[in-house]
Design an enzyme around this catalytic site. Structure first.
Site, PDB file in Angstrom:
ATOM      1  N   HIS A   1       0.806  -1.219   0.000  1.00  0.00           N
ATOM      2  CA  HIS A   1       0.000   0.000   0.000  1.00  0.00           C
ATOM      3  C   HIS A   1       0.844   1.275   0.000  1.00  0.00           C
ATOM      4  O   HIS A   1       1.905   1.345   0.607  1.00  0.00           O
ATOM      5  CB  HIS A   1      -0.932   0.004   1.213  1.00  0.00           C
ATOM      6  CG  HIS A   1      -0.200  -0.004   2.527  1.00  0.00           C
ATOM      7  ND1 HIS A   1       0.130   1.141   3.213  1.00  0.00           N
ATOM      8  CD2 HIS A   1       0.294  -1.037   3.272  1.00  0.00           C
ATOM      9  CE1 HIS A   1       0.766   0.828   4.330  1.00  0.00           C
ATOM     10  NE2 HIS A   1       0.879  -0.494   4.387  1.00  0.00           N
ATOM     11  N   ASP A   2       0.375   2.265  -0.716  1.00  0.00           N
ATOM     12  CA  ASP A   2       0.932   3.614  -0.698  1.00  0.00           C
ATOM     13  C   ASP A   2       2.336   3.726  -1.288  1.00  0.00           C
ATOM     14  O   ASP A   2       3.007   4.734  -1.086  1.00  0.00           O
ATOM     15  CB  ASP A   2       0.942   4.187   0.731  1.00  0.00           C
ATOM     16  CG  ASP A   2      -0.440   4.225   1.351  1.00  0.00           C
ATOM     17  OD1 ASP A   2      -1.285   4.978   0.847  1.00  0.00           O
ATOM     18  OD2 ASP A   2      -0.675   3.492   2.335  1.00  0.00           O
TER      19      ASP A   2
ATOM     20  N   GLY B   1       5.008  -1.110   2.795  1.00  0.00           N
ATOM     21  CA  GLY B   1       4.214   0.082   2.559  1.00  0.00           C
ATOM     22  C   GLY B   1       5.023   1.357   2.480  1.00  0.00           C
ATOM     23  O   GLY B   1       6.093   1.481   3.084  1.00  0.00           O
TER      24      GLY B   1
END
Length: 258
Positions: free
Chosen positions: A119-120, A137
């Site tokens: 994520h991200d 992440g």
């Protein structure tokens, strides 16, 4: 072009000349650009935008929820550019609202089997992720980066343009542009002169980067001292790659590998 045995949500936007294989799943609010090929059994999850001429192989899952415990089903996104290849079993997760709500993949990247982007993350262009390379992440990857097989990158790390990570490396700090690292834990082993040459960077420019590298890694200088000398070298040489090297050090928050 679209197999009748695929499952496509009515809200998905599919451009012309897209090929979708049998048993592929296209979730709600997915957008797929023209010329993209999605093979059998691939899964594209909600709120994912895919550009043109991408190739997604079987058993990849693109745009799924993150397993991060702070994620509670908020509306977040995955944005993918053009001309990427996602080989078998690749996994890419959407962002979280605690960051910018988006995971971003640029263009012309190669993700070999079972590579993972959490994520991200922000991934640039023309990068290679070998088998089982994995980003935690919030990692940022520049352009023309190579990440070797079974290599892991700690959350919030930054990998600068043209850096190289050897196989089975464990990266827990930032890697400046043009720097080559290897081993577990990762250690600096030189500059990525081969990768630079393959992109037609001149011998003169590579020579300037070697001088810049020595200021940071061979002279025993503190980072601030090395940056001062790097800026003087930039001024005298007028070499734009040195500016890229400097910026990759200045933006570091976790500290650079030395």
């Amino acid at each position: 072009m679209i197999d009748s045995k695929s499952l496509i949500h009515e809200s998905a936007s599919i451009a012309d000349n897209v090929k979708i294989g049998a048993y592929a799943v296209i979730d709600k609010n997915v957008s797929i650009g023209e010329g993209t090929v999605i093979k059998e059994h691939a899964v594209i999850r909600e709120n994912t935008t895919i550009g043109k001429n991408n190739l997604i192989y079987q058993f990849s899952t693109i745009g799924d929820d993150t397993p991060d415990k702070k994620f509670h089903g908020e509306k977040t996104r995955l944005e993918i550019g053009d001309g990427n290849t996602f080989r078998e079993g690749v996994t890419i997760h959407r962002g979280t609202i605690q960051d910018n709500s988006v995971t971003s993949i640029g263009s012309n990247n190669l993700f070999m089997p079972f590579a993972h982007v959490a994520h991200d993350c922000i991934v640039g262009n023309d990068n290679v992720f070998a088998n089982l390379a994995a980003l935690a992440g919030h990692v940022e990857v520049g352009n023309n980066v190579t990440i070797g097989g079974i290599t892991t990158v700690h959350q919030y790390c930054k990998l600068g343009d043209f850096c190289f990570a050897g196989m089975n490396s464990s990266i827990t700090m930032d890697v400046p542009a043009f720097v080559k690292v290897a081993s577990d834990p990762a250690r600096v082993v030189g500059i990525n002169s081969v990768g630079m040459s393959r992109k037609d960077i001149s011998d003169e420019s590579i020579s300037h980067i070697k001088k810049a590298y020595k200021l940071v890694y061979r002279k025993g200088l503190k980072i601030d001292e090395a940056l001062e000398q790097l800026k003087a070298l930039l001024k005298s040489s007028n070499e734009p790659l040195i500016e890229i090297f400097i910026k990759s050090i200045e933006v570091s928050e976790r500290g650079i590998l030395r």
